[in-house]
Design an enzyme around this catalytic site. Structure first.
Site, PDB file in Angstrom:
ATOM      1  CG  ASP A 157      12.024 -40.275  15.608  1.00 20.91           C
ATOM      2  OD1 ASP A 157      12.220 -41.153  16.466  1.00 20.91           O
ATOM      3  OD2 ASP A 157      10.928 -40.074  15.073  1.00 20.91           O
TER       4      ASP A 157
ATOM      5  CB  THR B 154      11.880 -45.691  16.521  1.00 20.40           C
ATOM      6  OG1 THR B 154      12.675 -44.557  16.829  1.00 20.40           O
ATOM      7  CG2 THR B 154      10.464 -45.435  16.950  1.00 20.40           C
TER       8      THR B 154
END
Length: 527
Positions: free
Chosen positions: A61, A94
């Site tokens: 992530d 992101t």
């Protein structure tokens, strides 16, 4: 006449070209670091802390990786901030936002070498970003009116979001969990009422969604194991004063009898407090702090279920979902707001006993129980699921949907290329550079999957010059595929946020022409 230095001795400044180079180097280093995590075949990173316990995190992530980096370079910090903002606002994209901002700067570096002024580049980027956004707006599809279609859109978005995460093997199962949980919220973006509990053991497919609320505590001995139509008092109060605390207390007495008197007084005080609490007409008492044996005994005699040491997150959320408030004084029962639920019972998950509250006041509350092989897997699964929940709750509000797999970038590239042809002057160079930077996302997705990106992107571009095209990269077969058939969709809001944040960040870094680092504070000698 020589001018004395204005800055202190240890302060440093970099000007013009050097400042710009330093910014670009930092931003591109961050971009290259995180590039390999993009897309369904992106790789993970291991982050190891140097603190106590040497905590290890395994993740792909973008925001989690960047949050953990301690960085001195100012431009790199700007990219980390946009990644955090993207995570807070929409939850996904992101990595894309950092990759796009990095590529915009990489292209800008070439333009600066051609002696084009930064302001000209910025003006070109602005025009290109506006044109790209309009292209997306024209192509976005909104199925909000048709409940069946909208649900299938949400499922596709959830599966696309999860396909680049650890949950990609069971993405159908988790997409359904996420969509069910978000549909219960009925349009609210407050994810507080969705609780995620992680329990090691079993496999990821054993995870399930449970209506109501689960508290990770056991029910005490001699207390009712099941309560119907519960009235719950959620409190944050000290219930451990029935014994004299030897440490920190200094009591001078002339006989042991006096100690017994003090203890009896403490006990009476405690009994009075418990009676006040029982006087609220409750049958379940949940406390943030400890409950000692004596008050616990009194509660058990009154047939009240008492739960101690419920973690703060737990009681805040419990108060929210049962419709109660956290109380700390009990003198006027009418001002205390009690929580209500239909049934409290003890359940087993794996080896552990937990307390289950069903039929809570806030109907949209639910709990997702994650099972998995180890803590690291569970942590990463929670992050992935949280991303999916964020994206879905945003999509329920702004229900426009786009295809995924590099399709939006190619649509934007096509429109921006049209704009290049119409724009005179040096700005057209900047607009062309913007179009090349947009292609970096599908290129990176292909590269990470070990495919020949140059050939795939040229095929994609040719496909997109037809009137209507749903072409994108099909990573699994390594060819150009139809995104509508493959069911790869993304939320419009995510793409819009990526485009605008990346352009603004690149602009901000381009404007820099001087970096001033202040002198470190000297420690005073205390000798």
């Amino acid at each position: 006449m020589a001018v004395d230095r204005i800055l202190k001795d240890d302060a440093s400044e970099e000007k013009g070209e050097r400042a710009r180079m330093s910014s670009f180097v930092g931003a591109l280093a961050i971009c290259d670091l995180i590039k390999t995590t993009l897309g369904p075949k992106g790789m993970d990173k291991i982050l190891q802390s140097t603190g106590r316990g040497r905590k290890v995190t395994v993740t792909n992530d973008g925001a989690t990786i960047l949050k953990s980096l301690h960085i001195d370079n100012a431009a790199a910090k700007v990219l980390i901030d946009i990644s955090k903002a993207q995570d807070d606002e929409v939850g996904d994209g992101t990595t894309s936002v950092v990759v796009l901002a990095g590529e915009l700067l990489r292209e800008a570096e070439k333009l600066l070498a051609m002696k084009i002024h930064p302001m000209t580049i910025i003006a070109g980027y602005r025009m290109a970003a506006e044109c790209a956004l309009n292209a997306l707006l024209k192509k976005a599809v909104d199925n909000k009116q048709d409940a069946e279609k909208f649900r299938s859109d949400l499922m596709k978005i959830a599966m696309t979001t999860l396909s680049s995460k650890i949950l990609s093997q069971d993405k159908g199962h988790f997409a359904k969990l996420a969509v069910d949980a978000v549909m219960r919220l009925k349009g609210s973006t407050n994810l507080e009422s969705i609780q995620i509990i992680k329990k090691p053991g079993g496999s990821l497919t054993d995870s399930f969604l449970d209506e109501g609320f689960i508290l990770d505590k056991k029910i005490g001995i001699g207390q009712p194991k099941r309560i119907e139509n519960a009235k719950i008092l959620v409190a944050n109060t000290a219930m451990d004063t029935d014994k004299v605390k030897i440490y920190g207390a200094r009591v001078r007495v002339d006989s042991m009898a006096k100690v017994a008197e003090i203890e009896a007084a403490e006990k009476d005080k405690m009994r009075e407090k418990v009676n006040k609490i029982i006087g609220h007409g409750i049958n379940c008492f949940i406390n943030r702090q400890l409950i000692y044996n004596f008050p616990e005994e009194l509660f058990a005699d009154a047939g009240i279920l008492a739960i101690e040491h419920a973690d703060f997150d737990g009681i805040e959320r419990l108060a929210l979902v049962t419709g109660g408030e956290i109380a700390s004084t009990f003198d006027n029962p009418e001002s205390v707001k009690l929580g209500h639920c239909k049934l409290i019972e003890e359940i087993m998950i794996g080896e552990d006993k937990l307390i289950h509250f069903s039929g809570v006041e806030m109907g949209q509350a639910c709990t997702i129980i994650l099972r998995g092989a180890s803590e690291h897997v569970l942590d990463e699964a929670e992050r992935s699921l949280h991303d999916a929940l964020c994206v879905l709750s945003q999509t329920v509000n702004d229900s426009r949907v786009l295809y995924g797999g590099g399709w939006p970038e190619m649509v934007m590239t096509r429109e921006v290329d049209e704009l290049v042809r119409k724009t005179p002057g040096k700005k057209s160079h900047a607009i062309e550079a913007f179009s090349r930077a947009l292609q970096a996302i599908p290129t990176t997705i292909a590269d990470n999957a070990g495919l020949d990106s140059a050939e795939l992107i040229s095929k994609l571009r040719a496909e997109h010059h037809k009137e209507v095209s749903n072409a994108g990269i099909d990573v699994l077969t390594g060819t150009v595929g139809d995104m509508a058939e493959l069911g790869i969709s993304e939320s419009f809001k995510v793409k819009q946020a990526v485009l605008l944040s990346a352009t603004e960040a690149a602009e901000m870094i381009l404007r820099v022409d001087e970096i001033i680092t202040c002198a470190p504070r000297k420690r005073e000698d205390r000798m």
